[in-house]
Design a protein around this motif. Structure first.
Motif, PDB file in Angstrom:
ATOM      1  N   MET A   1     -66.503 -25.911   3.018  1.00 57.07           N
ATOM      2  CA  MET A   1     -67.109 -24.919   2.148  1.00 57.07           C
ATOM      3  C   MET A   1     -66.255 -24.792   0.896  1.00 57.07           C
ATOM      4  N   ARG A  70     -67.525 -17.242  -1.866  1.00 53.79           N
ATOM      5  CA  ARG A  70     -67.951 -18.410  -1.103  1.00 53.79           C
ATOM      6  C   ARG A  70     -69.172 -18.993  -1.803  1.00 53.79           C
ATOM      7  N   THR A  72     -72.242 -21.296  -1.755  1.00 49.68           N
ATOM      8  CA  THR A  72     -73.096 -21.895  -0.737  1.00 49.68           C
ATOM      9  C   THR A  72     -73.608 -23.255  -1.189  1.00 49.68           C
ATOM     10  N   GLU A  73     -74.026 -24.023  -0.228  1.00 52.13           N
ATOM     11  CA  GLU A  73     -74.573 -25.350  -0.505  1.00 52.13           C
ATOM     12  C   GLU A  73     -75.981 -25.208  -1.071  1.00 52.13           C
TER      13      GLU A  73
END
Length: 96
Positions: A1, A70, A72-73
């Motif tokens: 990630m 974070r 995200t994809e």
């Protein structure tokens, strides 16, 4: 990630300047600096927890700030970059 780690350390005292150097050193050990106090880190869940623990041990939560984002994809749709700096894609093929 992909994690973006950002920090703002109060440097009005000598202790604050030492904290700033220690925080930067922890971030440099796992990610790449993209701005003065902003790092991109490609990590596993365990590495993220370790990074968070180490940084929380270094900062003074009454004077400093620490934020994690974070991403995200798919990352390509979430991150745009302009200007002269280009982040290194550690997952791309290495061309010598």
């Amino acid at each position: 990630m992909l994690i973006i780690a950002t920090y703002d350390v109060c440097t009005t005292t000598a202790a604050g300047r030492k904290r700033l150097r220690r925080v930067a050193k922890v971030c440099e050990s796992i990610g790449q600096r993209v701005q003065h106090s902003v790092f991109e880190c490609t990590v596993t869940d365990m590495q993220f927890e370790e990074l968070e623990r180490k940084l929380l041990a270094e900062i003074d939560q009454t004077k400093d700030n620490l934020r994690f984002y974070r991403i995200t994809e798919p990352v390509d749709l979430r991150v745009k970059q302009y200007g002269c700096f280009r982040a290194i894609d550690f997952n791309a093929p290495l061309i010598v």
